[in-house]
Write a protein that holds these residues in place. Structure first.
Motif, PDB file in Angstrom:
ATOM      1  N   GLU A 308      45.690 -35.599  84.788  1.00 46.18           N
ATOM      2  CA  GLU A 308      44.757 -35.981  85.853  1.00 46.18           C
ATOM      3  C   GLU A 308      43.316 -35.930  85.367  1.00 46.18           C
ATOM      4  N   LEU A 309      43.036 -34.966  84.512  1.00 50.75           N
ATOM      5  CA  LEU A 309      41.686 -34.855  83.955  1.00 50.75           C
ATOM      6  C   LEU A 309      41.390 -36.043  83.046  1.00 50.75           C
ATOM      7  N   LEU A 310      42.372 -36.425  82.236  1.00 47.85           N
ATOM      8  CA  LEU A 310      42.211 -37.602  81.370  1.00 47.85           C
ATOM      9  C   LEU A 310      41.999 -38.860  82.207  1.00 47.85           C
ATOM     10  N   LYS A 311      42.754 -38.964  83.296  1.00 44.03           N
ATOM     11  CA  LYS A 311      42.637 -40.123  84.182  1.00 44.03           C
ATOM     12  C   LYS A 311      41.243 -40.195  84.799  1.00 44.03           C
ATOM     13  N   LEU A 312      40.707 -39.036  85.194  1.00 47.13           N
ATOM     14  CA  LEU A 312      39.367 -38.988  85.776  1.00 47.13           C
ATOM     15  C   LEU A 312      38.324 -39.513  84.792  1.00 47.13           C
ATOM     16  N   VAL A 313      38.432 -39.108  83.524  1.00 50.24           N
ATOM     17  CA  VAL A 313      37.492 -39.574  82.500  1.00 50.24           C
ATOM     18  C   VAL A 313      37.624 -41.076  82.295  1.00 50.24           C
ATOM     19  N   GLU A 314      38.847 -41.575  82.282  1.00 51.70           N
ATOM     20  CA  GLU A 314      39.042 -43.014  82.072  1.00 51.70           C
ATOM     21  C   GLU A 314      38.490 -43.822  83.244  1.00 51.70           C
ATOM     22  N   ILE A 315      38.627 -43.291  84.454  1.00 54.24           N
ATOM     23  CA  ILE A 315      38.046 -43.956  85.625  1.00 54.24           C
ATOM     24  C   ILE A 315      36.532 -44.084  85.477  1.00 54.24           C
ATOM     25  N   ALA A 316      35.933 -43.037  84.928  1.00 56.29           N
ATOM     26  CA  ALA A 316      34.468 -43.010  84.799  1.00 56.29           C
ATOM     27  C   ALA A 316      33.952 -44.104  83.878  1.00 56.29           C
ATOM     28  N   PHE A 317      34.770 -44.569  82.949  1.00 53.31           N
ATOM     29  CA  PHE A 317      34.337 -45.623  82.034  1.00 53.31           C
ATOM     30  C   PHE A 317      34.438 -47.012  82.664  1.00 53.31           C
ATOM     31  N   LEU A 318      35.033 -47.095  83.854  1.00 56.73           N
ATOM     32  CA  LEU A 318      35.130 -48.360  84.562  1.00 56.73           C
ATOM     33  C   LEU A 318      33.911 -48.515  85.469  1.00 56.73           C
ATOM     34  N   GLU A 319      33.943 -49.442  86.382  1.00 50.57           N
ATOM     35  CA  GLU A 319      32.828 -49.630  87.310  1.00 50.57           C
ATOM     36  C   GLU A 319      32.884 -48.513  88.348  1.00 50.57           C
ATOM     37  N   ASP A 320      32.370 -47.365  87.989  1.00 52.15           N
ATOM     38  CA  ASP A 320      32.487 -46.160  88.807  1.00 52.15           C
ATOM     39  C   ASP A 320      31.108 -45.767  89.333  1.00 52.15           C
ATOM     40  N   PRO A 321      30.892 -45.793  90.660  1.00 50.39           N
ATOM     41  CA  PRO A 321      29.572 -45.419  91.197  1.00 50.39           C
ATOM     42  C   PRO A 321      29.217 -43.952  90.947  1.00 50.39           C
ATOM     43  N   PHE A 322      30.230 -43.133  90.631  1.00 51.29           N
ATOM     44  CA  PHE A 322      29.997 -41.709  90.354  1.00 51.29           C
ATOM     45  C   PHE A 322      30.216 -41.422  88.867  1.00 51.29           C
ATOM     46  N   GLU A 323      29.914 -42.414  88.043  1.00 51.34           N
ATOM     47  CA  GLU A 323      30.159 -42.354  86.597  1.00 51.34           C
ATOM     48  C   GLU A 323      29.586 -41.093  85.938  1.00 51.34           C
ATOM     49  N   LYS A 324      28.314 -40.824  86.172  1.00 51.23           N
ATOM     50  CA  LYS A 324      27.663 -39.699  85.507  1.00 51.23           C
ATOM     51  C   LYS A 324      28.347 -38.386  85.850  1.00 51.23           C
ATOM     52  N   ARG A 325      28.632 -38.182  87.141  1.00 48.69           N
ATOM     53  CA  ARG A 325      29.261 -36.942  87.570  1.00 48.69           C
ATOM     54  C   ARG A 325      30.655 -36.787  86.961  1.00 48.69           C
ATOM     55  N   HIS A 326      31.431 -37.876  86.964  1.00 49.42           N
ATOM     56  CA  HIS A 326      32.802 -37.800  86.458  1.00 49.42           C
ATOM     57  C   HIS A 326      32.832 -37.587  84.947  1.00 49.42           C
ATOM     58  N   LEU A 327      31.926 -38.240  84.228  1.00 49.44           N
ATOM     59  CA  LEU A 327      31.888 -38.047  82.770  1.00 49.44           C
ATOM     60  C   LEU A 327      31.442 -36.625  82.431  1.00 49.44           C
ATOM     61  N   ASN A 328      30.406 -36.136  83.091  1.00 53.31           N
ATOM     62  CA  ASN A 328      29.961 -34.764  82.849  1.00 53.31           C
ATOM     63  C   ASN A 328      31.070 -33.767  83.127  1.00 53.31           C
ATOM     64  N   PHE A 329      31.690 -33.925  84.285  1.00 58.87           N
ATOM     65  CA  PHE A 329      32.759 -33.014  84.700  1.00 58.87           C
ATOM     66  C   PHE A 329      33.940 -33.099  83.729  1.00 58.87           C
ATOM     67  N   GLY A 330      34.401 -34.335  83.472  1.00 58.57           N
ATOM     68  CA  GLY A 330      35.625 -34.529  82.706  1.00 58.57           C
ATOM     69  C   GLY A 330      35.506 -34.190  81.231  1.00 58.57           C
ATOM     70  N   LEU A 331      34.481 -34.698  80.561  1.00 55.87           N
ATOM     71  CA  LEU A 331      34.351 -34.445  79.120  1.00 55.87           C
ATOM     72  C   LEU A 331      34.081 -32.973  78.844  1.00 55.87           C
ATOM     73  N   TYR A 332      33.291 -32.342  79.699  1.00 58.43           N
ATOM     74  CA  TYR A 332      33.033 -30.911  79.489  1.00 58.43           C
ATOM     75  C   TYR A 332      34.317 -30.105  79.601  1.00 58.43           C
ATOM     76  N   ARG A 333      35.120 -30.391  80.622  1.00 66.18           N
ATOM     77  CA  ARG A 333      36.337 -29.619  80.820  1.00 66.18           C
ATOM     78  C   ARG A 333      37.414 -29.947  79.791  1.00 66.18           C
ATOM     79  N   LEU A 334      37.455 -31.169  79.329  1.00 64.63           N
ATOM     80  CA  LEU A 334      38.359 -31.468  78.210  1.00 64.63           C
ATOM     81  C   LEU A 334      37.969 -30.645  76.985  1.00 64.63           C
TER      82      LEU A 334
END
Length: 533
Positions: A308-334
């Protein structure tokens, strides 16, 4: 008055580790714990005393342009180290005294909680802002004004800020004296851009000054129950369209009194379903589950949430209005999981980063921090060097972050790469900090002939920052030549910082081009999370 310079330095180090320092220290400031002891406090107190007696002027800031999400650039700056430590220490002192007087500060700013409540993380404060928004939406406030401020930090009047802080301090004479030191620093730095206006956008202490500056706006708007602010991100929840329009009008007038303006392109009045779609993260519940699972420390539960964490990061690379938050959250926790021994398809995430490296230059620091967790992956430095040589390398801030991360990789550089490092280091048209890190790469990957060429550049350099880097870059030169160079520098240089740094480099037991820091793991997760959300 007693200032906590140690705490101020710790804040600076954290900002550097987070990648928020626009001009990184070549060794992440961590070497100062060795270099400035045992008289760390006495040195800084001497500078502070000279400030108070008006015998010392702050040195010019270190500045660079960094890319934004829309491919524009913004100027970022930070003071030289000693001025920065004093700046942070004074703001820490002032914030404690101003915020003790609770009745004076409006409660509608969530970002002021970062300073008001001990132990509160930036993430916690922002979540309070988000929670307030959700509560009003659930209560049936069907209209929401959303806006932010144009050139927020750049357009803050230093004289107006001085007057406001004096009002907050009341009879605190020590506080008023220190406030004048801050004002003198800011005025000197503002002369580099627009005289009398602006705060440096690198130091964390600036966020307190910027927040306090808007307190009068918060007071003017608190008659609207649904008004809340996080730094310059403002939301006003209203019952009907008329109230929303009136609130926006009054906000504009209140800001205009401070010579500030709302950002028209980022201003909207959202209605009903639009509020939920634009303001509230649809992945919030998933992120809460991930957060709870990691904090549990239960290996089985954590393994289950990795997909699920990997999926969240991949979503962030798409047209995601919350891109910054999801990338920060996801990459840090990975990163936390990887450092704790959990395995995942890192090649897939690295591939996503490489694919988006050019299109998302504003995320370069985040990307490079993740990539540098794999120092033995030879493909990553090849990609980064290829980027540096490409026409896509057009943003100074991006180039600087790439260069710094390259020092952390173990790779065999080709002669072509070394020649590229040399040519770039010698290029006087490049930003001095960028040249500095090319010198470092040349010193690490070149031979003694290359290191002698570095020495030949020394006399043409004007920035202390770059000179210190050259001193570190030639540390692996044969001892006679290296020490002869160091001795010549000591005879000619009047700058004590340079001479002390030479002594530090000579004391190193092994070649050092960066100082290793412990990366957060599950066991230390909560200690770090407030700094890396």
């Amino acid at each position: 008055m007693k200032l906590d310079f140690g705490k101020a330095l710790k804040k600076i180090v954290i900002e550097d580790l987070k990648g928020n320092n626009p001009i990184p220290d070549i060794l992440g400031f961590l070497h100062l714990k060795v270099l400035l002891k045992p008289d760390f406090n006495s040195k800084l107190n001497k500078i502070l005393d000279d400030y108070l007696k008006d015998k010392y002027r702050p040195k010019p800031q270190l500045t660079i342009d960094v890319p934004k999400a829309n491919f524009t650039i913004r100027p970022m700056a930070r003071p030289v180290t000693e001025d920065w430590i004093i700046y942070e220490a004074i703001i820490e002192y002032l914030s404690k005294r101003i915020l003790k007087k609770d009745k004076k500060i409006c409660g509608r700013s969530c970002s002021i909680l970062n300073f008001k409540e001990d132990g509160l993380s930036t993430r916690d404060a922002w979540l309070k802002f988000d929670k307030h928004s959700w509560n009003f939406y659930e209560k049936g406030y069907e209209f929401a004004v959303t806006t932010d401020i144009t050139g927020y930090y750049e357009n803050i009047s230093i004289d107006e800020l001085r007057r406001r802080i004096i009002d907050y301090l009341g009879q605190d004479n020590d506080g008023k004296k220190l406030n004048q030191v801050i004002v003198n620093q800011l005025k000197n730095w503002s002369d580099e851009r627009i005289s009398g206006y602006g705060l440096p956008q690198g130091p964390p202490g600036s966020s307190f000054l910027a927040d306090i500056f808007l307190d009068s706006v918060d007071r003017a708007m608190e008659k609207y129950r649904g008004y809340f602010r996080y730094m310059d991100d403002i939301r006003i929840f209203c019952k009907d369209a008329i109230e929303a329009k009136l609130a926006l009008k009054e906000l504009t007038i209140a800001l205009r009194a401070l010579k500030l303006n709302i950002n028209a392109k980022k201003t909207d009045i959202l209605q009903e379903r639009e509020i939920e779609e634009n303001l509230f993260d649809p992945q919030k519940s998933l992120m809460n589950v991930i957060e709870k699972s990691i904090k549990s420390g239960n290996q089985r539960i954590i393994k289950e949430i990795v997909p699920e964490l990997l999926k969240l990061v991949e979503i962030a690379f798409l047209e995601d209005p919350f891109e910054k938050r999801h990338l920060n959250f996801g990459l840090y926790r990975l990163g936390v999981l990887y450092n704790s021994g959990f395995q995942f398809n890192k090649e897939r995430i690295i591939g996503k980063i490489e694919k988006n490296f050019v299109s998302k230059p504003h995320h370069t620091g985040l990307f490079c921090d993740f990539l540098s967790m794999f120092p033995d992956d030879e493909n990553v430095p090849k990609f980064l060097i290829k980027f540096l040589k490409s026409p896509d390398n057009i943003y100074e801030g991006q180039e600087l972050k790439v260069l710094r991360s390259l020092l952390r990789f173990n790779f065999q550089s080709s002669r072509q790469d070394v020649d590229f490092f040399l040519k770039s280091a010698q290029d006087s048209n490049k930003h001095y900090a960028i040249r500095a890190f090319y010198f470092m790469l040349l010193g690490k990957h070149g031979n003694n002939r290359d290191r002698n060429l570095i020495i030949e550049c020394y006399n043409s350099l004007s920035e202390v920052y770059t000179k210190i880097t050259v001193i570190l870059s030639v540390q692996e030169l044969g001892l006679p030549n290296r020490n002869d160079f160091y001795a010549r520098v000591k005879r000619k240089e009047s700058n004590n910082d340079i001479n002390e740094f030479i002594d530090y480099v000579k004391s190193l037991s092994k070649p050092t081009y960066f100082l290793t820091v412990e990366r957060p793991r599950i066991k230390t997760y909560e200690e770090y999370e407030g700094n890396f959300y």
